[in-house]
Motif scaffolding. Structure first.
Motif, PDB file in Angstrom:
ATOM      1  N   ILE A  21       0.843  -1.270  -0.160  1.00 25.85           N
ATOM      2  CA  ILE A  21      -0.007   0.292   0.317  1.00 25.85           C
ATOM      3  C   ILE A  21       0.840   1.427   0.056  1.00 25.85           C
ATOM      4  CG2 ILE A  21      -1.590   1.952   1.446  1.00 25.85           C
ATOM      5  CD1 ILE A  21      -3.063  -0.718  -0.042  1.00 25.85           C
ATOM      6  N   ARG A  22       0.478   1.724  -0.926  1.00 28.12           N
ATOM      7  CA  ARG A  22       0.968   3.428  -0.818  1.00 28.12           C
ATOM      8  C   ARG A  22      -0.389   4.794  -1.351  1.00 28.12           C
ATOM      9  NH1 ARG A  22       6.278   5.460  -2.408  1.00 28.12           N
ATOM     10  NH2 ARG A  22       6.241   7.769  -3.537  1.00 28.12           N
ATOM     11  N   LYS A  23       0.177   5.537  -0.348  1.00 27.82           N
ATOM     12  CA  LYS A  23      -0.268   6.245  -0.308  1.00 27.82           C
ATOM     13  C   LYS A  23       0.036   7.783  -0.305  1.00 27.82           C
ATOM     14  CE  LYS A  23      -4.408   9.092  -0.298  1.00 27.82           C
ATOM     15  NZ  LYS A  23      -5.375   8.934  -1.922  1.00 27.82           N
ATOM     16  N   GLU A  24      -0.673   9.202  -1.405  1.00 30.16           N
ATOM     17  CA  GLU A  24       0.477  10.273  -1.875  1.00 30.16           C
ATOM     18  C   GLU A  24      -0.938  10.910  -1.641  1.00 30.16           C
ATOM     19  OE1 GLU A  24       2.296   9.802  -6.011  1.00 30.16           O
ATOM     20  OE2 GLU A  24       3.461   7.872  -4.860  1.00 30.16           O
ATOM     21  N   PHE A  25      -0.578  12.554  -0.775  1.00 31.63           N
ATOM     22  CA  PHE A  25      -1.245  13.052  -1.152  1.00 31.63           C
ATOM     23  C   PHE A  25      -0.038  14.420  -1.898  1.00 31.63           C
ATOM     24  CE2 PHE A  25      -2.896  11.078   2.859  1.00 31.63           C
ATOM     25  CZ  PHE A  25      -4.076  11.293   2.480  1.00 31.63           C
ATOM     26  N   GLY A  26      -0.802  14.689  -2.907  1.00 31.49           N
ATOM     27  CA  GLY A  26       0.047  15.483  -4.245  1.00 31.49           C
ATOM     28  C   GLY A  26       1.398  15.130  -3.697  1.00 31.49           C
ATOM     29  N   GLY A  27       2.461  15.703  -3.028  1.00 30.84           N
ATOM     30  CA  GLY A  27       4.012  15.167  -3.375  1.00 30.84           C
ATOM     31  C   GLY A  27       4.580  14.722  -2.114  1.00 30.84           C
ATOM     32  N   LEU A  57      -3.621   4.755   7.164  1.00 34.77           N
ATOM     33  CA  LEU A  57      -3.399   3.641   6.880  1.00 34.77           C
ATOM     34  C   LEU A  57      -5.355   3.214   7.306  1.00 34.77           C
ATOM     35  CD1 LEU A  57      -2.137   1.299   5.247  1.00 34.77           C
ATOM     36  CD2 LEU A  57      -1.737   1.020   8.303  1.00 34.77           C
ATOM     37  N   ILE A  58      -5.346   3.892   8.588  1.00 38.48           N
ATOM     38  CA  ILE A  58      -6.893   3.691   8.778  1.00 38.48           C
ATOM     39  C   ILE A  58      -8.325   3.599   7.931  1.00 38.48           C
ATOM     40  CG2 ILE A  58      -8.815   3.275  10.453  1.00 38.48           C
ATOM     41  CD1 ILE A  58      -7.069   1.814  11.491  1.00 38.48           C
ATOM     42  N   LYS A  59      -7.655   5.026   7.204  1.00 39.93           N
ATOM     43  CA  LYS A  59      -8.518   5.429   6.830  1.00 39.93           C
ATOM     44  C   LYS A  59      -8.890   4.809   4.906  1.00 39.93           C
ATOM     45  CE  LYS A  59      -9.112  10.161   8.740  1.00 39.93           C
ATOM     46  NZ  LYS A  59      -9.059  12.075   9.083  1.00 39.93           N
ATOM     47  N   ILE A  60      -7.658   3.982   4.676  1.00 41.43           N
ATOM     48  CA  ILE A  60      -7.770   3.543   3.188  1.00 41.43           C
ATOM     49  C   ILE A  60      -8.544   2.499   3.944  1.00 41.43           C
ATOM     50  CG2 ILE A  60      -6.019   2.369   2.170  1.00 41.43           C
ATOM     51  CD1 ILE A  60      -3.761   4.835   2.308  1.00 41.43           C
ATOM     52  N   ILE A  61      -7.938   2.026   5.069  1.00 40.55           N
ATOM     53  CA  ILE A  61      -8.786   0.500   4.719  1.00 40.55           C
ATOM     54  C   ILE A  61     -10.479   0.580   4.989  1.00 40.55           C
ATOM     55  CG2 ILE A  61      -9.415  -1.599   6.083  1.00 40.55           C
ATOM     56  CD1 ILE A  61      -5.953  -0.788   7.450  1.00 40.55           C
ATOM     57  N   PRO A  67      -6.348   4.004  -1.529  1.00 42.89           N
ATOM     58  CA  PRO A  67      -4.823   3.863  -2.060  1.00 42.89           C
ATOM     59  C   PRO A  67      -3.990   4.447  -2.901  1.00 42.89           C
ATOM     60  CG  PRO A  67      -5.081   1.210  -2.098  1.00 42.89           C
ATOM     61  CD  PRO A  67      -6.900   2.788  -1.675  1.00 42.89           C
ATOM     62  N   THR A  68      -3.307   4.622  -2.978  1.00 39.57           N
ATOM     63  CA  THR A  68      -2.442   5.361  -4.746  1.00 39.57           C
ATOM     64  C   THR A  68      -1.193   4.247  -5.220  1.00 39.57           C
ATOM     65  OG1 THR A  68      -1.526   7.438  -3.586  1.00 39.57           O
ATOM     66  CG2 THR A  68      -0.590   6.499  -5.392  1.00 39.57           C
ATOM     67  N   ALA A  69      -1.057   3.453  -4.174  1.00 40.27           N
ATOM     68  CA  ALA A  69      -1.286   1.690  -5.506  1.00 40.27           C
ATOM     69  C   ALA A  69      -0.681   1.039  -4.024  1.00 40.27           C
ATOM     70  CB  ALA A  69       0.436   1.996  -5.726  1.00 40.27           C
ATOM     71  N   GLY A  70      -0.862  -0.389  -4.397  1.00 39.49           N
ATOM     72  CA  GLY A  70      -1.449  -1.032  -3.857  1.00 39.49           C
ATOM     73  C   GLY A  70      -2.684  -2.166  -3.804  1.00 39.49           C
ATOM     74  N   ARG A  71      -2.660  -3.473  -2.973  1.00 36.59           N
ATOM     75  CA  ARG A  71      -3.635  -4.255  -2.742  1.00 36.59           C
ATOM     76  C   ARG A  71      -4.165  -4.588  -2.086  1.00 36.59           C
ATOM     77  NH1 ARG A  71      -2.461  -9.301  -4.562  1.00 36.59           N
ATOM     78  NH2 ARG A  71      -4.974  -9.235  -5.710  1.00 36.59           N
ATOM     79  N   ILE A  72      -6.033  -4.117  -1.513  1.00 35.02           N
ATOM     80  CA  ILE A  72      -6.245  -4.922  -0.373  1.00 35.02           C
ATOM     81  C   ILE A  72      -7.511  -5.392  -1.036  1.00 35.02           C
ATOM     82  CG2 ILE A  72      -8.128  -3.905   1.359  1.00 35.02           C
ATOM     83  CD1 ILE A  72      -7.817  -0.846   0.471  1.00 35.02           C
ATOM     84  N   LEU A  73      -7.334  -6.952   0.105  1.00 32.20           N
ATOM     85  CA  LEU A  73      -7.731  -8.244  -0.194  1.00 32.20           C
ATOM     86  C   LEU A  73      -8.972  -8.059   1.367  1.00 32.20           C
ATOM     87  CD1 LEU A  73      -5.061  -8.074  -1.572  1.00 32.20           C
ATOM     88  CD2 LEU A  73      -5.883 -10.725  -1.630  1.00 32.20           C
ATOM     89  N   SER A  82     -15.006   2.670  -2.503  1.00 31.03           N
ATOM     90  CA  SER A  82     -15.530   3.429  -3.154  1.00 31.03           C
ATOM     91  C   SER A  82     -15.685   4.750  -2.357  1.00 31.03           C
ATOM     92  CB  SER A  82     -16.756   3.481  -4.325  1.00 31.03           C
ATOM     93  OG  SER A  82     -17.851   3.409  -4.005  1.00 31.03           O
ATOM     94  N   ASP A  83     -16.083   4.499  -0.983  1.00 29.69           N
ATOM     95  CA  ASP A  83     -16.661   4.822  -0.124  1.00 29.69           C
ATOM     96  C   ASP A  83     -16.920   4.640   1.722  1.00 29.69           C
ATOM     97  OD1 ASP A  83     -19.349   3.963   0.004  1.00 29.69           O
ATOM     98  OD2 ASP A  83     -19.938   5.429  -1.402  1.00 29.69           O
ATOM     99  N   PRO A  84     -16.958   4.366   2.602  1.00 28.11           N
ATOM    100  CA  PRO A  84     -16.605   3.956   3.451  1.00 28.11           C
ATOM    101  C   PRO A  84     -18.264   3.238   3.763  1.00 28.11           C
ATOM    102  CG  PRO A  84     -15.979   5.364   4.032  1.00 28.11           C
ATOM    103  CD  PRO A  84     -16.774   5.945   2.581  1.00 28.11           C
ATOM    104  N   ALA A  85     -19.205   3.197   3.380  1.00 22.77           N
ATOM    105  CA  ALA A  85     -20.106   1.976   2.582  1.00 22.77           C
ATOM    106  C   ALA A  85     -19.857   1.257   2.161  1.00 22.77           C
ATOM    107  CB  ALA A  85     -21.824   3.090   1.746  1.00 22.77           C
ATOM    108  N   ASP A  86     -19.143   0.612   1.025  1.00 25.30           N
ATOM    109  CA  ASP A  86     -18.587  -0.035   0.672  1.00 25.30           C
ATOM    110  C   ASP A  86     -18.058  -0.959   1.975  1.00 25.30           C
ATOM    111  OD1 ASP A  86     -19.609   0.444  -2.010  1.00 25.30           O
ATOM    112  OD2 ASP A  86     -17.467   0.832  -3.303  1.00 25.30           O
ATOM    113  N   SER A  87     -17.295  -0.403   2.258  1.00 21.78           N
ATOM    114  CA  SER A  87     -16.316  -1.323   3.555  1.00 21.78           C
ATOM    115  C   SER A  87     -16.722  -2.122   4.284  1.00 21.78           C
ATOM    116  CB  SER A  87     -15.427  -0.786   4.102  1.00 21.78           C
ATOM    117  OG  SER A  87     -15.937   0.743   4.623  1.00 21.78           O
TER     118      SER A  87
END
Length: 254
Positions: A21-27, A57-61, A67-73, A82-87
């Motif tokens: 998992i990778r997360k970028e905010f702008g640069g 990280l919690i907010k990504i899950i 996530p900017t890159a990576g996989r959630i399984l 797509s949003d918290p309702a999905d999770s």
């Protein structure tokens, strides 16, 4: 310090799998190449200084950030929220540090927020059912509030925390995420929350908890994952590590 429980052997696909998992905010890189599995019936603690990337990280899950890159399984299947309702639909619930409660609403409406029970052809709110089920829930979890009809803003900090945790644990079927669930609580209230977390393990739910209290981490967790400035430093089995080692990993000092 009490010894952490020795985790049971895990079989099958993990409830949650995070891969690179990778997360970028702008640069700005907030999370860099993070991987972790969390199994059913396991409590994993996520630790690190402020700004380490834990809450991101919690907010990504839970679907707040993609996530900017990576996989959630989930259960071994790759998933995109797509949003918290999905999770939430996949059995994931979160207790945020700010609790995310509607302060002007009663306890029972908060416990059923977004899942309100309805009745009759006109689908009116079934308040009697929600009140009855809410009272059973908070009584079963020993959340001591005056009534399920009490307004959230009239409750103490510990009572509000109890309501937020009760809501998450009631609706979760796979994973509960907790961001500093006892940060503002006294000793007695903290003990109640820790008892609830132990109950989640007994229900075979997976738990990922952020805590700044290493004493609490060692009491509750099966494994400890350390983040420092967005970088995953390492993962340790709780009963195989020490407070000093975890502190060194958090601070970068040896």
């Amino acid at each position: 310090m009490q010894a952490a429980p020795v985790p049971q052997a895990t079989t099958g696909a993990p409830v949650l799998g995070l891969q690179n998992i990778r997360k970028e905010f702008g640069g700005v890189v907030a999370i860099e190449d993070f991987s972790l599995d969390v199994h059913a019936g396991e409590v994993v603690a996520l630790v690190g200084d402020n700004g380490a990337g834990k809450s991101t990280l919690i907010k990504i899950i839970c679907g707040v950030y993609p996530p900017t890159a990576g996989r959630i399984l989930i259960d071994g299947s790759e998933t995109r929220f797509s949003d918290p309702a999905d999770s939430q639909a996949r059995g994931i619930q979160v207790v945020f540090q700010d609790l995310a409660l509607a302060e002007r609403q009663p306890v029972y409406m908060n416990l059923f927020l977004g899942r309100e029970a309805v009745t009759g052809p006109f689908r009116r709110l079934d308040r009697r059912r929600m009140i009855r089920e809410s009272e059973e829930l908070v009584r079963g979890m020993d959340v001591r509030i005056p009534s399920a009809k009490s307004t959230i803003r009239d409750l103490s900090g510990g009572q509000r925390q109890g309501v937020a945790i009760a809501r998450a644990t009631h609706w979760a079927s796979k994973l509960v995420l907790m961001d500093e669930p006892t940060a503002a609580l006294g000793v007695a209230e903290t003990q109640k929350v820790e008892k609830i977390i132990g109950g989640l393990r007994e229900r075979n739910l997976a738990v990922l908890i952020i805590s700044h209290s290493l004493d609490q981490v060692f009491r509750l967790s099966d494994r400890i994952c350390v983040l420092r400035r967005g970088v995953q430093i390492g993962i340790r089995r709780t009963h195989e590590t020490t407070n000093n080692e975890i502190v060194s990993m958090i601070t970068g000092l040896t």
